[in-house]
Design a protein around this motif. Sequence first.
Motif: not given
Length: 426
Positions: A108-118, A168-174
């Motif tokens: 049931s767990f989903r990433l909150p946005s495309d800025s995250w990755e497992w 992990r939040y992957k969308a750094m400096d963007t």
Amino acid sequence: MPVSLLWAVDVYGRVYSLSTAGQQWEHCHDAQMEFKRVTAAQQCCWGIACDNNIYLNVHASDLPVRYQEETYENQRWNPVDGFSERLLPSDRWQWSDVTGLQHQPLDSFRLPSDSWEWEADWYIDENFEGEPTEKGGWTYAIDFPATYTKDKKWNSCVRRRRWLRYRRYKAMDTWSKIPSQQTTLPDPFSDISCGGWEISEEPRGRLSLWAVSLQGKVWFREGIYHQNPEGSLWEEVSLPGEVVQISCGPGDLVWAALWEGQLIVREGIGRDCPKGTSWAVVDSPSPDVGAIHVAVGVNVVWAVTKDNKVWFRRGVNSHNPCGSGWISMVGEMIMVNVGLNDQVWGISCEDRAVYFRQGVTSSELSGKTWKVISVPRDGDRSHSSASANSLQRWRDHKRCRICRSCCSGGGDHPRRGRGQSSLHRQ
């Protein structure tokens, strides 16, 4: 020496930053869209784009942004099967949160946005209160809910174990768009301001984000902190009137300008109540001309009235957020903004240039005079000696007044004039 950044948006919606270590306004080339407003804190910058969406730019650092998801697997003992997933109708879900009230299966767990990755798959937590458990990670109790132990006893009728997974939040400096919540907001945002980082005792604690909609409503973004930079959801805050602009300081000061020209002050803000409890109304600095813009810091409030006159509020502090009276200041601005150590910035009404208030000290918070920051933008070919001297004055001033502080600053920025600025420190 730590580097501070001044953020700005020009009339074309392009985002720029000016660093104490740089020589010019640097264009934020990552921003593929046009922006109306930006507001900055130490670790991030928020903005309202011309598509009316909210965007977040999290600055890369040595400390990654990780969020821990957790769920609990629950079982009950019976004479036939032993411990199994067969639970009583009155029991909690087989997969639940820590309280047992919310159903939380692994899928049931989903990433909150495309800025995250497992980072990896789910795994069992084999530690309980700092001590290792038996293999399998089960903890035991007499019944749900009860006190759990890592040791199985003769009367242990139920058990549970915790499953963990990190994202992990992957969308750094963007610039990344903040996902819309389930309930669509009734109208777009027109102004935004972040602050509140000094309310929390943690160095990378909670942030407060306030926004104003086109209909004059005010919204507060819940759940913004280091492990969750996007926050969770927007909550509407009741008002005594329609708001046109809002400003949030690094502490507990929040002021807003009403369409009628009055100002309102948020009261009751604290660590346990970051969005406060009520509003107090403050009259415009001029009895005949309403206020159109307000900017707050730690212990200062500046305002601009419709005739572009600048005003300073006396006696403002955490115990008296409304202050005691207005002082008329020299100069005409279309907006002002407060950054680190209550340093003041403004956009001149005459030439649309960025000015800073020279002579701001803890004993003289209103400063002495306005000094222009005349430096080229990224791509400009000319760089006069006058521009270089102006930048040097700004650096010298920041070294003695701003970079002493370990906190960071933010502000709000109307899309008008050649540069609207907020202070940001990395």
